[in-house]
Design an enzyme around this catalytic site. Structure first.
Site, PDB file in Angstrom:
ATOM      1  N   HIS A 126     -12.949  -8.460  14.108  1.00  0.00           N
ATOM      2  CA  HIS A 126     -11.611  -7.609  14.126  1.00  0.00           C
ATOM      3  C   HIS A 126     -11.661  -6.642  13.999  1.00  0.00           C
ATOM      4  O   HIS A 126     -11.311  -7.149  14.873  1.00  0.00           O
ATOM      5  CB  HIS A 126     -11.719  -8.356  11.810  1.00  0.00           C
TER       6      HIS A 126
ATOM      7  N   HIS B 171      12.613   4.387 -16.202  1.00  0.00           N
ATOM      8  CA  HIS B 171      13.786   4.503 -15.680  1.00  0.00           C
ATOM      9  C   HIS B 171      13.795   5.715 -14.960  1.00  0.00           C
ATOM     10  O   HIS B 171      14.631   5.953 -14.409  1.00  0.00           O
ATOM     11  CB  HIS B 171      14.446   3.563 -16.190  1.00  0.00           C
TER      12      HIS B 171
END
Length: 666
Positions: A261, A474
């Protein structure tokens, strides 16, 4: 004539050799996908190596970008301006073959990939752009926009959450010219993926409304061709071709294992692979007959020539459309855009209207969108809050592909990466919107946009703790500093309608990178300016108030805090102290000005400086220096009405005046 396997082995050999010479890289994926690439590139890909920017070329994207030697080998063999020495210099300093494909380094590379899944999401944007432009420009018998987007991807791309966001939309939008090849080799860096990736990928993509072609032998050219034919035949759905492959195909001891890989195979294993593959040639040596079989230069020239003949007929019958398409694909804005935009900005300044800057942004969209038919974009399920719907907006769908407004749903990362693909395709200027706090979901796509120097406009509203009751989850604190730390990204935080309109104009006229704009939820007052000051806004920082050349203190602010700076200036004036207010809506623009301007706005002799912004203080010390102070917020917020939160966190008049008096005294 060489066999298909011999042609694919040329890719395998180049990948093995380049990774080995670099002593780093990923040979396994190129060796595993070489047979698929050979069929696609030699039999189907519509391109011209002599003109990598031909507008009707197919787009090929390598989402599993760690296998970059696959793409470099293909480009070299097909006849692009990428020589064998470039392959020898794989992963070396200033080479044209970097470790992952990077836009601008290598002819034929359409997007920067490496962060897994984003090439796939870019592909959705490419395919959407093709479908939209075809709907806008094609006429009966004259399909001047008619090309496919091909994406190679791996297990890692499908594990990343962005693949869900983007592929769900691709199916909803019916992007039938998006064809993806899933390299289903069952191996990632940690080994066999069945221990951590057991998804039913076929069922998943069918649920997205994709055509899925499962269990394709990725080493059988007949099976690969049949799958591609089926994919091309379905014009209503994107296609996922699931290819069973062997990672490191041909390396006898490492194929099918993680050992192939992410590391060189080693000289001994490469020698054994050459023997197994029947490849007896020296490193980086490609026999002439294989070169000739791979070359796409003549075929590509013929294909483009045929399209040019079609386009000339199109130009004769539809001259205005031809001119418009040419302009857009060059990336030019319409003539007189700047003049008309400036007239709108002057009108906004003269109106003197107080408003939330998110509303000012929508008004600018109404004005500029009417001038820019190439403008396309939308919001991540916050259109009514971001105010991105404008008077000329028409929803995009599978049935209305000429629409220019994109309903992304709650998919901030996918939205931003898809818009990167739209920008990369050309012919369109995309914008995407969410709350500033949720920029975090899209952070890596924003970074890649800046890395690729693409013109995307990121619209972020609810820009401070002033949004109030939604609370610290938020309320953005560190997001502006995060964005400002990103090279090549311009970040605007305007204080009123005029600065908001100017931010939009500058973003649209910027051709070498993206722009992020942070707009307020709450209403902000209009600021008085002279004509000269109005022109100076584009410099990113300018003197808004205070004519003295040697003020006692300089107050620097952005956005909603400019009003606070103006109030503090008045309070200091009552105490006999002259303060200058500098509005700095875009630090990056200001920093790019000549030294004379910067020193005119911020005289070096005046070290008493206070920066005011309802956000993290870190980036402000560049402007206030070691003797200055920052009235900012270096903690998370609170849930309460906006004014109460601002006061609680120290963003109020007394805090600013106290800071100003302190720096004057020191």
């Amino acid at each position: 004539m060489p066999t298909r396997r011999e042609l694919a082995n040329a890719v395998r050999a180049l990948a093995m050799d380049a990774v080995q010479q670099a002593k780093s890289g990923h040979p396994g994926m190129p060796m595993g996908m070489a047979d698929i690439a050979e069929v696609l590139w030699r039999d189907y890909l519509q391109h011209n190596p002599a003109n990598p920017r031909w507008i009707n070329r197919d787009r090929f994207l390598l989402s599993n970008g760690h296998g970059s030697m696959l793409q470099y080998a293909l480009l070299h063999l097909a006849g692009y301006d990428l020589g064998i020495e470039d392959l020898r210099n794989f992963r070396q300093l200033h080479s044209r073959t970097p470790g992952h494909p990077e836009l601008g380094y290598t002819p034929g590379v359409e997007t920067t990939t490496g962060p897994l899944g984003q090439g796939l999401a870019n592909g959705v944007g490419f395919a959407l752009a093709e479908k939209h432009l075809a709907a806008r420009f094609n006429r009966e018998g004259m399909d001047v926009i008619d090309h496919h987007t091909w994406v190679f991807l791996g297990d890692g791309c499908l594990m990343e959450g962005i693949s869900h966001e983007a592929c769900s939309l691709a199916g909803t939008w019916g992007l039938g010219k998006l064809i993806c090849f899933y390299d289903d080799n069952g191996i990632s860096i940690d080994g066999e993926v069945q221990g951590w990736f057991t998804d039913d990928t076929v069922a998943r993509f069918r649920a997205y409304n994709w055509q899925v072609i499962p269990n394709v032998d990725g080493h059988n050219d007949t099976a690969i061709r049949a799958a591609i034919e089926a994919a091309r035949a379905d014009e209503d759905r994107p296609t996922l071709i699931c290819c069973k492959t062997t990672i490191g195909f041909g390396a006898p001891n490492k194929q099918g294992t993680s050992g192939a890989h992410g590391a060189p195979l080693g000289d001994e294993e490469i020698a054994l692979a050459r023997e197994k593959l029947g490849w007896s040639h020296a490193p980086f040596e490609i026999p002439q007959d294989i070169r000739e079989a791979w070359s796409a230069r003549q075929r590509g020239a013929n294909t483009e020539r045929g399209w040019q003949e079609l386009f000339e007929r199109y130009r004769a019958e539809h001259p205005e459309l031809a001119q418009e398409l040419t302009r857009r694909m060059r990336g030019d804005l319409p003539e007189q855009f700047s003049e008309k935009a400036q007239a709108y900005i002057r009108m906004v300044q003269e109106s003197g209207e107080a408003m939330a800057t998110r509303k000012a942004s929508q008004k600018a969209l109404n004005a500029f969108g009417a001038l820019l038919p190439e403008l396309i974009g939308g919001s991540a399920d916050l259109a009514e809050s971001n105010l991105t719907l404008w008077s000329g907006a028409e929803g995009y769908s599978s049935d209305t592909p000429a629409g220019n407004y994109l309903y992304f749903g709650v998919r901030e990362f996918g939205m931003s990466a898809i818009c990167n693909g739209i920008a990369l395709h050309g012919g369109l200027v995309p914008y995407s919107a969410t709350f500033l706090i949720f920029m975090e979901y899209a952070r890596n796509a924003v970074r890649l946009c800046a890395l690729m120097k693409q013109r995307q406009i990121f619209v972020y509203t609810h820009d401070s703790v002033g949004l109030g009751e939604d609370g610290p989850t938020h309320q953005p604190i560190e997001q502006l500093a995060n964005l400002r730390a990103t090279p090549n990204l311009h970040v605007w935080r305007p204080c009123d309608g005029a600065e908001s309109a100017i931010a939009w104009k500058c973003a649209l006229e910027r051709f070498d990178g993206p722009t992020a704009m942070a707009f307020s939820r709450q209403s902000l007052p209009h600021q008085a300016r002279s004509e000269a000051q109005l022109r100076q806004v584009e410099r990113g920082g300018y003197v808004l108030a205070g004519s003295s050349e040697q003020p006692a203190v300089i107050l620097i602010a952005t956005g909603s805090e400019v009003e606070l700076a103006m109030q503090a200036r008045a309070e200091l004036a009552n105490r006999g102290i002259e303060a200058r207010v500098v509005s700095m809506p875009c630090m990056e623009r200001f920093a790019a000005q000549d030294a004379e301007w910067c020193e005119q706005v911020l005289p070096p002799a005046v070290t008493a400086r206070v920066a005011i912004e309802a956000a993290h203080s870190q980036c402000w010390y560049r402007w206030v220096g070691t003797r200055g102070r920052v009235v900012g917020i270096d903690r998370f917020g609170e849930s309460a009405p906006g004014n109460a939160v601002l006061k609680e966190l120290g963003i109020h008049l007394d805090a600013v005046t106290d800071a100003a008096l302190a720096v004057i005294e020191s």
